[in-house]
Design a protein around this motif. Structure first.
Motif, short mmCIF file in Angstrom:
data_model
loop_
_atom_site.label_atom_id
_atom_site.label_comp_id
_atom_site.label_asym_id
_atom_site.label_seq_id
_atom_site.Cartn_x
_atom_site.Cartn_y
_atom_site.Cartn_z
N LYS A 1 0.84 -1.20 0.00
CA LYS A 1 0.00 0.00 0.00
C LYS A 1 0.88 1.26 0.00
N TYR A 2 1.93 1.25 0.80
CA TYR A 2 2.85 2.38 0.86
C TYR A 2 3.49 2.63 -0.51
N LYS A 3 3.92 1.56 -1.17
CA LYS A 3 4.56 1.70 -2.48
C LYS A 3 3.57 2.24 -3.51
N ARG A 4 2.31 1.76 -3.46
CA ARG A 4 1.29 2.29 -4.39
C ARG A 4 1.05 3.77 -4.13
N GLU A 5 0.92 4.12 -2.84
CA GLU A 5 0.70 5.53 -2.48
C GLU A 5 1.87 6.40 -2.91
N LEU A 6 3.07 5.89 -2.74
CA LEU A 6 4.27 6.63 -3.13
C LEU A 6 4.31 6.84 -4.64
N ARG A 7 3.97 5.78 -5.39
CA ARG A 7 3.93 5.87 -6.85
C ARG A 7 2.89 6.91 -7.29
N LEU A 8 1.70 6.86 -6.67
CA LEU A 8 0.65 7.84 -6.99
C LEU A 8 1.08 9.26 -6.64
N ARG A 9 1.76 9.39 -5.53
CA ARG A 9 2.24 10.72 -5.12
C ARG A 9 3.24 11.27 -6.13
N LYS A 10 4.17 10.42 -6.56
CA LYS A 10 5.15 10.85 -7.54
C LYS A 10 4.47 11.23 -8.86
N GLN A 11 3.48 10.44 -9.25
CA GLN A 11 2.74 10.76 -10.48
C GLN A 11 2.01 12.10 -10.33
N SER A 12 1.39 12.31 -9.17
CA SER A 12 0.68 13.57 -8.92
C SER A 12 1.64 14.75 -8.92
N GLU A 13 2.79 14.59 -8.27
CA GLU A 13 3.78 15.67 -8.24
C GLU A 13 4.28 15.97 -9.65
N SER A 14 4.48 14.94 -10.44
CA SER A 14 4.95 15.13 -11.81
C SER A 14 3.89 15.88 -12.63
N ALA A 15 2.63 15.46 -12.48
CA ALA A 15 1.55 16.13 -13.20
C ALA A 15 1.42 17.58 -12.74
N LEU A 16 1.56 17.81 -11.44
CA LEU A 16 1.48 19.16 -10.90
C LEU A 16 2.62 20.03 -11.43
N ASP A 17 3.83 19.49 -11.49
CA ASP A 17 4.97 20.22 -12.06
C ASP A 17 4.71 20.59 -13.51
N LYS A 18 4.15 19.65 -14.25
CA LYS A 18 3.85 19.91 -15.66
C LYS A 18 2.83 21.04 -15.79
N GLU A 19 1.79 20.99 -14.96
CA GLU A 19 0.77 22.05 -15.00
C GLU A 19 1.35 23.39 -14.58
N ARG A 20 2.24 23.40 -13.59
CA ARG A 20 2.90 24.65 -13.16
C ARG A 20 3.69 25.26 -14.31
N LYS A 21 4.44 24.42 -15.02
CA LYS A 21 5.23 24.90 -16.15
C LYS A 21 4.32 25.47 -17.24
N GLU A 22 3.24 24.77 -17.51
CA GLU A 22 2.28 25.26 -18.52
C GLU A 22 1.67 26.59 -18.08
N LEU A 23 1.32 26.68 -16.79
CA LEU A 23 0.75 27.92 -16.26
C LEU A 23 1.77 29.05 -16.35
N GLU A 24 3.02 28.77 -16.02
CA GLU A 24 4.07 29.78 -16.11
C GLU A 24 4.24 30.24 -17.56
N GLU A 25 4.21 29.31 -18.49
CA GLU A 25 4.32 29.68 -19.90
C GLU A 25 3.14 30.55 -20.32
N MET A 26 1.95 30.19 -19.85
CA MET A 26 0.76 30.98 -20.19
C MET A 26 0.87 32.38 -19.60
N LYS A 27 1.39 32.50 -18.36
CA LYS A 27 1.58 33.82 -17.76
C LYS A 27 2.55 34.65 -18.59
N GLN A 28 3.63 34.01 -19.01
CA GLN A 28 4.62 34.72 -19.83
C GLN A 28 4.00 35.17 -21.16
N GLN A 29 3.19 34.30 -21.76
CA GLN A 29 2.53 34.66 -23.02
C GLN A 29 1.55 35.82 -22.79
#
Length: 106
Positions: free
Chosen positions: A65-93
């Protein structure tokens, strides 16, 4: 010297037999007691074994369960980082568009 009579010999034989039977009964009681104690000890070991098995199973389950939660957390953090970068690009545009719009107005 006096020899024992048949009655005395019979009483002694009866006493010997009684003592022998008592000894056999006592030994049988000891064997039964030992068997009960052995069975009890085996039952305790089986319970402990089951408890250890259950603890091990629960630990494996929690680790999974811990490993599944950790994997999901990493996926969520990765998706959040991607969205932050997209948002930053949109702000710059948006800033670029505002700057260009102001330049066009002047």
């Amino acid at each position: 010297m006096r020899t024992k009579s048949g009655l005395e010999n019979g009483k002694e034989a009866e006493q010997d037999t009684t003592l022998h039977l008592q000894e056999q009964k006592h030994q049988e009681e000891l064997r039964l007691t030992l068997r009960k104690e052995t069975d009890y000890a085996l039952a305790i070991e089986q319970v402990k074994g089951k408890q250890n098995e259950n603890i091990r199973f629960k630990a494996e389950e929690l680790e999974g369960k811990y490993k599944r939660e950790l994997r999901l957390r990493k996926q969520s953090e990765s998706a959040l980082d991607k969205e932050r970068k997209e948002l930053e690009e949109m702000k710059q545009q948006l800033e670029t568009c505002k700057t260009e719009q102001e330049n066009l107005r002047s």
